[in-house]
Write a protein that holds these residues in place. Structure first.
Motif, PDB file in Angstrom:
ATOM      1  N   HIS A 118       0.874  -1.183   0.000  1.00  0.00           N
ATOM      2  CA  HIS A 118       0.000   0.000   0.000  1.00  0.00           C
ATOM      3  C   HIS A 118       0.905   1.225   0.000  1.00  0.00           C
ATOM      4  CE1 HIS A 118      -3.665   2.282   1.856  1.00  0.00           C
ATOM      5  NE2 HIS A 118      -3.494   2.526   0.568  1.00  0.00           N
ATOM      6  N   VAL A 119       1.205   1.713  -1.197  1.00  0.00           N
ATOM      7  CA  VAL A 119       2.131   2.834  -1.326  1.00  0.00           C
ATOM      8  C   VAL A 119       1.546   3.911  -2.230  1.00  0.00           C
ATOM      9  CG1 VAL A 119       4.190   1.427  -0.923  1.00  0.00           C
ATOM     10  CG2 VAL A 119       3.382   1.784  -3.258  1.00  0.00           C
ATOM     11  N   ALA A 120       1.899   5.167  -1.935  1.00  0.00           N
ATOM     12  CA  ALA A 120       1.555   6.308  -2.773  1.00  0.00           C
ATOM     13  C   ALA A 120       2.804   6.727  -3.524  1.00  0.00           C
ATOM     14  CB  ALA A 120       1.033   7.456  -1.921  1.00  0.00           C
ATOM     15  N   MET A 121       2.638   7.024  -4.814  1.00  0.00           N
ATOM     16  CA  MET A 121       3.769   7.408  -5.651  1.00  0.00           C
ATOM     17  C   MET A 121       3.468   8.710  -6.372  1.00  0.00           C
ATOM     18  SD  MET A 121       4.709   3.730  -7.366  1.00  0.00           S
ATOM     19  CE  MET A 121       5.406   2.404  -6.366  1.00  0.00           C
ATOM     20  N   LEU A 122       4.460   9.560  -6.477  1.00  0.00           N
ATOM     21  CA  LEU A 122       4.353  10.767  -7.287  1.00  0.00           C
ATOM     22  C   LEU A 122       5.011  10.449  -8.624  1.00  0.00           C
ATOM     23  CD1 LEU A 122       3.292  13.678  -6.999  1.00  0.00           C
ATOM     24  CD2 LEU A 122       5.619  14.364  -6.430  1.00  0.00           C
ATOM     25  N   ALA A 123       4.208  10.465  -9.685  1.00  0.00           N
ATOM     26  CA  ALA A 123       4.694  10.025 -10.991  1.00  0.00           C
ATOM     27  C   ALA A 123       4.182  10.939 -12.088  1.00  0.00           C
ATOM     28  CB  ALA A 123       4.254   8.584 -11.257  1.00  0.00           C
ATOM     29  N   LYS A 124       4.846  10.905 -13.232  1.00  0.00           N
ATOM     30  CA  LYS A 124       4.453  11.733 -14.361  1.00  0.00           C
ATOM     31  C   LYS A 124       3.192  11.172 -15.010  1.00  0.00           C
ATOM     32  CE  LYS A 124       9.141  13.331 -15.443  1.00  0.00           C
ATOM     33  NZ  LYS A 124      10.218  13.369 -16.469  1.00  0.00           N
ATOM     34  N   THR A 125       2.207  12.036 -15.187  1.00  0.00           N
ATOM     35  CA  THR A 125       0.951  11.582 -15.794  1.00  0.00           C
ATOM     36  C   THR A 125       1.161  11.135 -17.236  1.00  0.00           C
ATOM     37  OG1 THR A 125       0.435  13.890 -16.352  1.00  0.00           O
ATOM     38  CG2 THR A 125      -0.494  13.012 -14.303  1.00  0.00           C
ATOM     39  N   GLY A 126       2.141  11.724 -17.915  1.00  0.00           N
ATOM     40  CA  GLY A 126       2.395  11.349 -19.296  1.00  0.00           C
ATOM     41  C   GLY A 126       3.043   9.986 -19.451  1.00  0.00           C
ATOM     42  N   GLU A 127       3.502   9.404 -18.332  1.00  0.00           N
ATOM     43  CA  GLU A 127       4.141   8.096 -18.385  1.00  0.00           C
ATOM     44  C   GLU A 127       3.333   7.043 -17.627  1.00  0.00           C
ATOM     45  OE1 GLU A 127       8.193   8.446 -17.122  1.00  0.00           O
ATOM     46  OE2 GLU A 127       8.627  10.107 -18.494  1.00  0.00           O
ATOM     47  N   GLN A 128       2.032   7.278 -17.525  1.00  0.00           N
ATOM     48  CA  GLN A 128       1.182   6.356 -16.782  1.00  0.00           C
ATOM     49  C   GLN A 128       1.183   4.958 -17.392  1.00  0.00           C
ATOM     50  OE1 GLN A 128      -2.720   7.804 -15.692  1.00  0.00           O
ATOM     51  NE2 GLN A 128      -3.611   5.751 -15.707  1.00  0.00           N
TER      52      GLN A 128
END
Length: 269
Positions: free
Chosen positions: A221-231
């Motif tokens: 159960h983890v939250a990640m900050l990621a680029k929306t363009g690389e979903q």
């Protein structure tokens, strides 16, 4: 434009209506000033959760009118709050407020929030540009993880045999001990599997936060900050991990979401 009428049918100025109804500005988050809201972007309050932007410089506050004499905090209110912020996060950076942030009116939003903290908010928005939060959740398949525990832990296997076919009253102590062993082992497996997931997805997020488990059989159960363009790349990497864990852990990805775990704008004033 919303209007109010008196008993004779004559219109009353909107500001007078706000005071009469004790209307305030509900705060959702800080966004870029050039954000364009979609027709179906709705929050909580009246009329029909209509939202608008209070702009100053290069930033804006996302707000809606709410009657502060009416209780807020119902499940539907929280859902509306999250649904709006997540919709915005899919197309622009957003600094979410904590649920329940209210200021007196749009003028207060401008004077107490946007003007004094413009540069800080703008800097945070720029840091988030092109990114959103994604949640990776994994749940153990009960039969699979129990089989692992019994195969790896002789004491657990022995206790399982000791209680088989016997009443709960006669095997109370054994059942308690077995439950303790299972819980401790799942916790250890969760820690290990969370590290495995973070390593497997490391190329697809900039930072991550391990969340508290929401269920006793949570594997990840983890939250990640990621680029929306690389979903799609993130989804592919998670799918590959899911193939490795097939029959053992069920994985799913939630997002894009507002970055609740990484930045929360605080109401000032």
């Amino acid at each position: 434009m919303a209007r109010s009428t008196n008993v004779s049918g004559a219109s009353v100025p909107k500001q007078a209506a706000r005071r009469k109804q004790n209307i305030a500005s509900y705060l959702y988050g800080i966004v870029p000033a050039d954000l364009e809201l979609a027709p179906d972007d709705r929050g909580l309050g009246d009329p029909a959760g209509e939202v608008h932007l209070v702009r100053h410089g290069e930033i804006a506050a996302l707000v809606s009118d709410v009657n502060v004499d009416q209780p807020l905090g119902r499940p539907d209110d929280l859902l509306a709050f999250e649904r709006l912020l997540d919709s915005v996060a899919a197309k622009a950076p957003v600094l979410p407020f904590r649920f329940g942030a209210v200021l007196a009116n749009p003028e207060a939003v401008m004077e107490e929030l946007l003007k004094p903290f413009h540069d800080q908010f703008l800097g945070a928005l720029r840091d988030l540009e092109g990114q959103a939060e994604y949640i990776v959740k994994g749940r153990y398949v009960e039969s699979a993880v129990l089989g692992e525990i019994l195969a790896e832990n002789p004491e657990a296997a022995s206790l399982r045999e000791a209680i088989r076919g016997r009443s709960e009253d006669l095997t109370r102590n054994e059942r308690i001990r077995l439950g303790e062993l299972i819980a401790a082992t799942i916790e250890a497996k969760r820690d290990m599997d969370t590290r495995t997931a973070l390593d497997a997805l490391a190329a697809h997020y900039s930072t991550a936060v391990v969340r508290e488990p929401s269920h006793e059989q949570d594997a990840v159960h983890v939250a990640m900050l990621a680029k929306t363009g690389e979903q799609r790349a993130l989804e592919k990497a998670l799918s590959q991990l899911g193939e490795r864990w097939e029959g053992r852990v069920n994985l799913r990805l939630l997002g894009p979401l507002a970055p609740y775990d990484f930045v929360v704008a605080q109401e000032q004033g």
